[in-house]
Design a protein around this motif. Structure first.
Motif, PDB file in Angstrom:
ATOM      1  N   UNK A 168      50.155   8.174  35.552  1.00 28.65           N
ATOM      2  CA  UNK A 168      49.568   9.513  35.489  1.00 28.65           C
ATOM      3  C   UNK A 168      50.440  10.546  36.187  1.00 28.65           C
ATOM      4  N   UNK A 169      50.904  10.212  37.379  1.00 29.27           N
ATOM      5  CA  UNK A 169      51.740  11.163  38.116  1.00 29.27           C
ATOM      6  C   UNK A 169      53.104  11.343  37.450  1.00 29.27           C
ATOM      7  N   UNK A 170      53.597  10.295  36.792  1.00 27.60           N
ATOM      8  CA  UNK A 170      54.865  10.418  36.070  1.00 27.60           C
ATOM      9  C   UNK A 170      54.747  11.445  34.948  1.00 27.60           C
ATOM     10  N   UNK A 171      53.630  11.434  34.214  1.00 30.10           N
ATOM     11  CA  UNK A 171      53.443  12.423  33.150  1.00 30.10           C
ATOM     12  C   UNK A 171      53.291  13.831  33.733  1.00 30.10           C
ATOM     13  N   UNK A 172      52.658  13.956  34.897  1.00 29.42           N
ATOM     14  CA  UNK A 172      52.605  15.258  35.568  1.00 29.42           C
ATOM     15  C   UNK A 172      54.012  15.742  35.894  1.00 29.42           C
ATOM     16  N   UNK A 173      54.846  14.839  36.419  1.00 31.14           N
ATOM     17  CA  UNK A 173      56.216  15.210  36.773  1.00 31.14           C
ATOM     18  C   UNK A 173      56.998  15.626  35.533  1.00 31.14           C
ATOM     19  N   UNK A 174      56.844  14.879  34.447  1.00 29.99           N
ATOM     20  CA  UNK A 174      57.577  15.206  33.227  1.00 29.99           C
ATOM     21  C   UNK A 174      57.153  16.572  32.678  1.00 29.99           C
ATOM     22  N   UNK A 175      55.862  16.864  32.785  1.00 30.88           N
ATOM     23  CA  UNK A 175      55.417  18.202  32.405  1.00 30.88           C
ATOM     24  C   UNK A 175      56.088  19.272  33.247  1.00 30.88           C
ATOM     25  N   UNK A 176      56.239  18.996  34.540  1.00 30.20           N
ATOM     26  CA  UNK A 176      56.924  19.948  35.414  1.00 30.20           C
ATOM     27  C   UNK A 176      58.384  20.128  35.053  1.00 30.20           C
ATOM     28  N   UNK A 177      59.034  19.051  34.581  1.00 28.94           N
ATOM     29  CA  UNK A 177      60.448  19.153  34.209  1.00 28.94           C
ATOM     30  C   UNK A 177      60.658  20.059  33.001  1.00 28.94           C
ATOM     31  N   UNK A 178      59.607  20.256  32.204  1.00 34.44           N
ATOM     32  CA  UNK A 178      59.729  21.175  31.070  1.00 34.44           C
ATOM     33  C   UNK A 178      59.999  22.603  31.533  1.00 34.44           C
ATOM     34  N   UNK A 179      59.723  22.899  32.796  1.00 35.21           N
ATOM     35  CA  UNK A 179      60.015  24.229  33.327  1.00 35.21           C
ATOM     36  C   UNK A 179      61.505  24.555  33.255  1.00 35.21           C
ATOM     37  N   UNK A 180      62.353  23.513  33.268  1.00 36.33           N
ATOM     38  CA  UNK A 180      63.795  23.736  33.148  1.00 36.33           C
ATOM     39  C   UNK A 180      64.097  24.472  31.850  1.00 36.33           C
ATOM     40  N   UNK A 181      63.499  23.996  30.763  1.00 33.23           N
ATOM     41  CA  UNK A 181      63.711  24.660  29.482  1.00 33.23           C
ATOM     42  C   UNK A 181      63.085  26.034  29.417  1.00 33.23           C
ATOM     43  N   UNK A 182      61.887  26.176  30.024  1.00 33.72           N
ATOM     44  CA  UNK A 182      61.205  27.470  29.995  1.00 33.72           C
ATOM     45  C   UNK A 182      62.018  28.540  30.728  1.00 33.72           C
ATOM     46  N   UNK A 183      62.599  28.184  31.859  1.00 27.62           N
ATOM     47  CA  UNK A 183      63.440  29.137  32.586  1.00 27.62           C
ATOM     48  C   UNK A 183      64.686  29.483  31.785  1.00 27.62           C
ATOM     49  N   UNK A 184      65.256  28.479  31.114  1.00 27.74           N
ATOM     50  CA  UNK A 184      66.431  28.740  30.286  1.00 27.74           C
ATOM     51  C   UNK A 184      66.092  29.678  29.136  1.00 27.74           C
ATOM     52  N   UNK A 185      64.902  29.511  28.547  1.00 27.48           N
ATOM     53  CA  UNK A 185      64.490  30.398  27.454  1.00 27.48           C
ATOM     54  C   UNK A 185      64.359  31.834  27.932  1.00 27.48           C
ATOM     55  N   UNK A 186      63.944  32.019  29.174  1.00 26.57           N
ATOM     56  CA  UNK A 186      63.785  33.371  29.715  1.00 26.57           C
ATOM     57  C   UNK A 186      65.126  34.062  29.924  1.00 26.57           C
TER      58      UNK A 186
END
Length: 411
Positions: A168-186
């Motif tokens: 469960x916590x691993x999937x939470x972490x992976x969701x957080x790693x998506x922020x890398x792409x979101x910041x790049x898109x900005x």
């Protein structure tokens, strides 16, 4: 250096965000279900979750026709998809295959749909943003980012879930790693020249196909898309099974070589391919890398006939992945060049779906049959021959490839 150009470097983190959800809705999810003692039949149904990746051309015209009211025509869709993926992956982390398999599977299906939508917008953005001389480097960084995303959500996620964080916590972490792409898109730039969108949804559906098939070379180029990496697809279809059953290597040995050395070699190959393509013309790059890609399958033939030796196996896997990375960089550059910027989302989605035909519908089902007929050594020799029709077609269409290259330079 070309990799640090303003138009090029954002494709690395955006590629990472593109590759991250794949294993989390595929192999990693199946591993989670296996650990929690879900039945084999139910785990088998989980393989259907990824269908949206091959069907994404069906809704790609919506992304060509409509734009969101922020961040431009392509980046708006990328950013919105990434926010939804963050939420979706974290919601998956709140469920469990043992107690909520079907709600989890339904949520994973939604995540795949959103991930495929991100891929549509990302591929179209690459068509829009990259200049001709940047396409090789852009393709290389895209491949590198995608593979790193797959490594994070595949091998790394399994280790974290098993030894440190739990599923469960691993999937939470992976969701957080998506922020890398979101910041790049900005922070990613907008294209210097923005093509106008189709005026109607009907035009967005019909015009991409009309434009593409109005080219006299259209059918030949579509066949080239299917054939160019076909030998590579056959060689890789059951490579892990071959190394364990045919080569006699243990799962840990195969995992270490495939995941670490194989990934590193693919990244080096993609980066080298991108750098070389800045100097080579598209046709020469496709032919050179295609020949190397075909010959690299002979490394597996050596493994099949040689005594068990971890260094031979590592060299074969490393060389095959290195040449595969070269070929992928050139292949992606070809697909980018084939797309009209007005309809990039739809046309690239169609080309990427066609590129999966050989891997999904030919290599997967036919590889066991061919191995049964010829054994592993004969099969890997055959994969070199399977590569020949694609290279022969490439040679016959070299004038078409040169026209694509010249059109990109003029654009």
């Amino acid at each position: 250096m070309i990799y640090f150009r303003r138009n090029v470097w954002p494709l690395l983190p955006l590629g990472f965000a593109s590759g991250l959800p794949l294993a989390l809705t595929g192999g990693t999810l199946q591993a989670w279900a296996t650990v929690e003692n879900v039945s084999l039949q139910e785990i088998g149904f989980l393989t259907l979750i990824g269908s949206a990746y091959t069907l994404k051309f069906l809704w790609a015209p919506l992304l060509d026709r409509y734009r969101l009211p922020w961040l431009g025509r392509r980046r708006g869709w990328i950013f919105m998809s990434q926010l939804l993926l963050i939420a979706g992956l974290m919601l998956m982390g709140m469920l469990s295959p043992a107690s909520s398999l079907w709600p989890l599977a339904l949520l994973a299906t939604v995540v795949v749909f959103v991930s495929a939508t991100q891929d549509i917008a990302y591929d179209a953005y690459r068509v829009d943003i990259l200049k001709k001389e940047e396409r090789g480097a852009g393709a290389a960084l895209s491949v590198m980012g995608y593979r790193l995303g797959m490594l994070a959500s595949g091998g790394l996620a399994l280790v974290l879930a098993d030894r440190w964080l739990g599923w469960n916590n691993t999937y939470f972490l992976m969701g957080g790693l998506m922020l890398i792409g979101a910041l790049a898109a900005l922070v990613a730039p907008e294209p210097e020249r923005v093509e106008s969108a189709p005026r109607t949804l009907r035009a967005a559906v019909i015009e991409p196909f009309r434009e593409f098939f109005s080219r006299r070379e259209a059918w030949a180029l579509l066949l080239l898309i299917v054939l160019y990496k076909l030998g590579d697809a056959f060689a890789g279809a059951l490579s892990t099974t071959f190394l364990i059953r045919g080569g006699g290597y243990g799962p840990a040995e195969v995992g270490m070589v495939n995941k670490v050395l194989g990934l590193a070699a693919t990244i080096v190959g993609a980066l080298a391919g991108g750098a070389l393509m800045a100097r080579l013309r598209l046709y020469r790059a496709l032919m050179l890398f295609g020949i190397l890609q075909a010959l690299s399958n002979l490394g597996y033939w050596v493994v099949a006939v040689a005594p068990k030796n971890i260094w031979i196996m590592g060299a074969a896997v490393g060389f095959e992945n290195l040449c595969g990375g070269l070929g992928t960089a050139a292949f992606v550059a070809l697909c980018l060049g084939l797309c009209d910027a007005r309809f990039a989302a739809t046309q690239f989605a169609l080309l990427s779906a066609l590129s999966a035909v050989g891997r999904t519908y030919l290599a997967g089902p036919l590889t066991p049959v061919l191995v049964g007929w010829w054994g592993w050594p004969g099969f890997f020799l055959a994969t070199v021959l399977i590569s020949v029709p694609g290279l022969a077609l490439l040679y016959r269409r070299r004038q078409d490839i040169d026209r694509i290259d010249q059109a990109a330079a003029a654009g």
